[in-house]
Design a protein around this motif. Structure first.
Motif, short mmCIF file in Angstrom:
data_model
loop_
_atom_site.label_atom_id
_atom_site.label_comp_id
_atom_site.label_asym_id
_atom_site.label_seq_id
_atom_site.Cartn_x
_atom_site.Cartn_y
_atom_site.Cartn_z
N ASN A 82 0.88 -1.43 0.07
CA ASN A 82 0.08 0.04 0.05
C ASN A 82 0.87 1.07 -0.04
OD1 ASN A 82 -1.60 2.45 0.65
ND2 ASN A 82 -3.21 0.76 1.51
N PRO A 83 0.65 2.16 -0.85
CA PRO A 83 1.58 3.23 -0.98
C PRO A 83 1.45 4.07 0.10
CG PRO A 83 0.06 3.16 -3.04
CD PRO A 83 -0.28 1.80 -2.14
N TRP A 84 0.32 3.97 0.85
CA TRP A 84 0.29 4.87 1.95
C TRP A 84 0.99 4.40 3.32
CZ3 TRP A 84 -2.19 9.67 1.91
CH2 TRP A 84 -3.12 9.77 0.52
N ASN A 85 1.21 3.08 3.21
CA ASN A 85 1.97 2.39 4.39
C ASN A 85 2.50 0.93 3.84
OD1 ASN A 85 3.03 0.97 6.58
ND2 ASN A 85 1.76 2.14 7.99
N LYS A 86 3.79 0.94 3.55
CA LYS A 86 4.13 -0.07 2.74
C LYS A 86 4.40 -1.42 3.56
CE LYS A 86 6.59 3.03 -0.06
NZ LYS A 86 7.85 3.82 0.22
N GLU A 87 3.92 -1.50 4.61
CA GLU A 87 3.67 -2.71 5.58
C GLU A 87 2.23 -3.16 5.29
OE1 GLU A 87 5.26 -1.92 9.68
OE2 GLU A 87 7.16 -1.56 8.65
N TYR A 88 1.50 -2.46 4.72
CA TYR A 88 0.03 -2.79 4.74
C TYR A 88 0.06 -3.01 3.20
CZ TYR A 88 -0.81 -1.33 9.31
OH TYR A 88 -0.57 -1.35 10.97
N ILE A 89 -1.35 -4.07 3.11
CA ILE A 89 -1.83 -4.42 2.03
C ILE A 89 -2.69 -3.27 1.24
CG2 ILE A 89 -1.82 -6.84 2.60
CD1 ILE A 89 -5.23 -5.29 2.26
N PRO A 90 -2.71 -3.36 -0.08
CA PRO A 90 -3.37 -1.95 -0.88
C PRO A 90 -4.91 -2.76 -1.07
CG PRO A 90 -2.35 -3.47 -2.35
CD PRO A 90 -2.04 -3.97 -1.07
N GLY A 91 -5.20 -3.80 -0.67
CA GLY A 91 -6.52 -4.34 -1.00
C GLY A 91 -6.49 -5.11 -2.25
N GLY A 92 -7.42 -6.01 -2.53
CA GLY A 92 -7.38 -6.64 -3.92
C GLY A 92 -8.77 -7.02 -4.26
N SER A 93 -8.88 -7.81 -5.44
CA SER A 93 -7.50 -8.48 -6.07
C SER A 93 -6.95 -7.44 -7.03
CB SER A 93 -8.12 -9.52 -6.81
OG SER A 93 -8.78 -9.06 -8.11
#
Lengths: 471, 446
Positions: free
Chosen positions: A142-153
């Motif tokens: 996730n560009p807002w916090n790279k330790e987090y997922i950006p959502g999918g699929s």
């Protein structure tokens, strides 16, 4: 000027006024990819050379006074969309070497509209997932916090756009795969009405649920994009012959007199729903009211069966759709299927088996009819509905990877639109602890024009889209 | 093969390949026979990722026409389903077929068996797609299996009958009639040798007099000639009878027919039966028909063999025998009717035309109807000649040939032929109505 950060509407203006060239624009996107995608991992394939070549041709066209809806605009495409001569993997090792012989209808339409394809985007393999972590090419961050997922699929589609690596991107939404990552990455995502956009040439997940949509930075951009992709395709029997309006035409008409329904089943405190999300959602309702919309509470009584129903129908269709990847063609054996694909193949094969069909698939189809009916009844009372997109904020990479059921529940607010075939537009609605939160606007079949009108009014009032992640 | 103790219970599944221009779900040419392998293919019939089926309207219309010709009901709602199974010649991993809502149901077809007529029930007629073709061959000294996808997705109609047949003869007569009907409709060449028609009889034996069906069923797969169907059925009846006589029940199974040995061989038992996991094809919306649409299809149908047989017999006063032969093939019947039309202007009777076509075994593809009429005229027609003129010439000939007149009066009746010849010669050898001339001669001589 950061050209890659511009909206589609701004890019169109700038290219026509020759403030900058398509080559400059494409190069600014490519350099953004170059700089940051090693961290974000949103692209599987970058089409550096062909993109620049195409941009040069676009500049020629512009110089000659020609105009096309997306002429010279850098677009990135989910790697489920077949692109002639450009590797298309569905983010699965099964297709890791597959080079298609033909373009998907949407890709062809984008090319005909003058778009420059900059690359193919990462996603959950076969679009199976809500986090992007099921990709055989590694998870997107996730560009807002790279330790987090950006959502999918459609993880790469939302992350690349939010990172300024393209001006718009395509996605597919079978149970929320566009709206969820759009919400998690602070971009606008449309799941069109089932059949509004051709599925031809896009690796199928669950054919009766797959909707072909896209991500943009603003609502107006989104409408411009749909102008290009929507419409009857003689190669897809599920696209009805309905006239495609200019989706931008009535976008600024405002909300006065519009009746907006709030399904009580989506907006009440329940186990698993983040209270902060309910608060942000409540704030958005106040905005809508102040814009002149009438808020009405409605009920969609069969909502609680939606996930169960979806997880019968969807794997059933998946099991059949993945049969063609039989280990003989495409060069890679079935051992290359990931865990999630195998899980769905087994689930679907089981529920379709004789003796189980009536208890599972047939029953699920009946529930699906009831869910459709819920919406029909509700749309007799209201023009559109607003709900949260996700019950939670983005989660940490790996957090739910071993708990598929928990992962499935993140689609709880989005799957109903797929089961009913109605359109849903996800728009940014604010931030919680630095994470974006979105709301979705749902409407009747083929009511995309109204969804844009509602989304636009809200977006112009709130301007959440202007906030960019710090990469 | 009738037996007093056991009565055979036989049903049929017949696949008929349609001769539409394009395939069932894509625009590729449907004609595959004799073409270079894998030249009539596209993403759809190769089952490539992302490809979608779009149903061929003509094929559906033709399927319904077959159903109507077999006196089926056409439900207003129908749909396609996926039949899931793995086989290398099936590129999608499923065949698009129809499961619980076929286009046509509950029909019947009457057959004429020597001394009796019989109605055969038609359970259903549905639409599906053909598979590719496996070719087992040798490449670089290695045994290989190659796949030709030219046939993949060619429209296929499946006809299922009730288990109404009692012997192989009834089956053969039914199949001939079905072939004739399909050819009349012009929807398939129904050429057995080219695989346009494929046959699968299912056979079992019940104790004569028992109402319920036997507890087992033996299916014989993919037989490609009427003769082999007869042989396979006769073989099965004998085989099953022997098993039953020994006090056992034949196994429920699928068998194949070995053409060389003239017998059936076991292929697959009940335990190995497929579970096809049918479910509605999500890529194709359900298909709805209004009564009006079905009616207009009915109207667009050509006349069928039974109707044509009756009409020709009635309209042209033909014998049952003549009418039957003339309507066996539509091309012959059409030819006959065309010739009748032309013949009308030349006083050539339908009966004469029928006789000539049948007796002289006229090749309807080589001789134009107008030529046929000319032929008939030149062999039978009299020249139009004035009665008074003819009387004069008769008198003249009688005067000139007293010897012949004498002979006739003395009982040599053949002398009359000589006199007719002389009359003809006087008229420059034109063809005369000999009966008429004979009558005039006889009047004068007596």
């Amino acid at each position: 000027m950061d050209l890659n950060g511009l909206t589609l509407t701004a890019v169109k203006k700038g290219l026509l006024k020759k403030d900058f060239s398509s080559v400059e624009l494409v190069k600014s996107c490519l350099s953004q990819i170059d700089k940051f995608d090693s961290q974000i991992n949103s692209f599987i394939t970058v089409c550096q050379e062909t993109a620049i070549k195409q941009a040069e041709l676009s500049d020629e066209e512009i110089k000659n006074g020609n105009d096309l809806p997306l002429l010279g605009v850098p677009i990135a495409v989910k790697d489920l969309f077949l692109t002639k001569d450009v590797r298309t993997t569905a983010a699965s090792n099964v297709l890791k070497d597959y080079i298609p012989q033909y373009d998907a209808t949407v890709v062809e339409k984008l090319k005909d509209a003058g778009a420059v394809i900059v690359g193919k985007l990462n996603c959950d393999a076969w679009a199976h997932g809500s986090s992007g972590e099921n990709s055989d090419f590694g998870p997107t961050k996730n560009p807002w916090n790279k330790e987090y997922i950006p959502g999918g699929s459609s993880s790469g589609s939302a992350a690349a756009l939010a990172s300024g690596m393209c001006i718009a991107s395509t996605g597919t939404d079978t149970g929320g795969s566009i709206r969820l990552p759009a919400s998690f990455c602070n971009v606008v995502g449309l799941k069109p009405t089932y059949g509004k956009v051709s599925r031809y040439g896009i690796v199928a997940m669950a054919s009766s649920l797959d909707s072909i949509g896209h991500f943009t930075k603003t609502v107006e951009d989104n409408a411009l994009f749909l102008n290009v992709t929507a419409g009857k395709d003689i190669l897809d029997a599920t696209t009805p012959d309905i006239k495609v309006p200019d989706y931008t035409k009535n976008i600024k008409n405002g909300l006065r007199g519009i009746k907006i329904g709030i399904p009580k089943e989506y907006a009440t405190k329940k186990e698993g729903i983040d209270e902060n999300i309910l608060r942000v959602f409540g704030d958005s309702l106040k905005q809508f009211e102040s814009l002149g919309a009438k808020i009405i509470e409605i009920s969609l009584p069969h909502t609680e069966y939606a996930i169960a129903c979806y997880y019968i129908i969807q794997p059933a269709e998946v099991s059949s759709n993945l049969a063609r990847y039989d280990g003989i063609r495409y060069g890679n054996t079935r051992q290359n299927f990931g865990k999630e694909a195998k899980r769905r193949i087994m689930l679907g094969t089981y529920t379709l088996s004789s003796g189980y069909y009536d208890a599972y698939y047939k029953k699920a189809m009946k529930v699906r009819t009831l869910i459709k009916k819920d919406f029909e009844d509700a749309f007799n009372k209201v023009d559109a509905m607003i709900t949260p997109v996700s019950p939670t904020l983005p989660w940490k990479l790996g957090e739910k990877i071993n708990d598929p059921l928990k992962m499935y529940l993140s689609d709880i607010f989005t799957v109903t639109a797929n089961l009913a075939g109605i359109p849903g537009l996800s728009v940014p609605a604010g931030f919680i602890n630095g994470f974006p939160v979105g709301i979705q606007i749902l409407g009747k079949h083929f009511s995309e024009e109204l969804l844009y009108r509602i989304g636009y009014a809200y977006e112009q009032e709130t301007k959440f889209y202007e906030q960019k992640p710090n990469l | 093969m009738d037996d007093k103790k056991y009565t055979p219970v036989i049903g049929l599944e017949i696949h008929v390949e349609l001769k539409t221009k394009s395939k069932m779900f894509c625009g590729c040419l449907a004609d595959y026979f004799g073409h270079k392998p894998n030249t009539h293919c596209c993403p759809v019939c190769l089952g490539l990722p992302g490809a979608l089926p779009v149903p061929n309207k003509t094929a559906i219309d033709w399927c319904i026409m077959i159903g109507l010709a077999l006196n089926c009901k056409i439900p207003n709602f129908s749909k396609f389903d996926r039949k899931n199974y793995f086989y290398p010649d099936l590129p999608k991993g499923y065949q698009i077929s129809q499961y619980d809502k076929p286009f046509c149901i509950d029909g019947k077809l009457e057959i004429n068996v020597d001394s009796y007529k019989k109605l055969i029930g038609i359970t259903r007629v549905h639409m599906e797609e053909d598979t590719g073709k496996l070719i087992h061959s040798m490449v670089d000294g290695k045994d290989v299996s190659l796949i030709d996808f030219n046939r993949s997705s060619v429209p296929l109609v499946e006809i299922v009958t009730e288990p109404d047949f009692k012997n192989s003869k009834e089956v053969k007569i039914f199949l001939q009639k079905l072939q004739q009907v399909v050819r009349y409709l012009g929807v398939s060449n129904a050429d057995m040798e080219k695989g346009d028609m494929r046959l699968e009889p299912n056979i079992s034996l019940k104790i004569t007099g028992e109402k319920s069906l036997p507890k087992y069923k033996v299916e014989v797969k993919n037989i490609n000639s009427f003769k082999f169907v007869e042989k396979a059925i006769d073989f099965e009846i004998k085989r099953q009878k022997e098993i039953l006589e020994s006090g056992e029940t034949p196994a429920q199974e699928t068998r194949g027919f070995d053409e060389k040995k003239g017998k059936t061989v076991s292929q697959r038992s009940k335990e190995e039966a497929h579970d096809y996991r049918y479910f509605p094809e999500p890529d194709i919306p359900p298909i709805k028909f209004t009564d009006l649409e079905i009616d207009s299809l009915k109207k667009a149908m050509p006349e069928l063999p039974d109707e044509k047989f009756k009409r020709l017999q009635k309209e042209h006063s033909l014998s049952e025998y003549d009418s039957e032969i003339l309507t066996r093939e539509k091309s012959t019947a059409d030819y006959f009717e065309e010739a009748v039309k032309i013949g009308k202007d030349h006083n050539v009777l339908p009966k004469q035309i029928a006789n000539t076509i049948i007796n002289k075994k006229i090749n309807v593809n080589n001789v134009l109807p107008a030529e046929l009429i000319k032929m008939i005229i030149s062999t039978t027609q009299v020249a139009a000649i004035d009665e008074g003129e003819l009387e004069k010439i008769v008198k003249m000939v009688l005067d000139e040939n007293p010897k012949a007149v004498e002979d006739y009066k003395n009982g040599k009746t053949q002398a009359i032929g000589f006199l007719i010849g002389m009359i003809s010669r006087k008229l420059n050898n034109i063809k005369l109505d000999s009966q008429k001339v004979k009558k005039i001669l006889e009047r004068h001589l007596n």
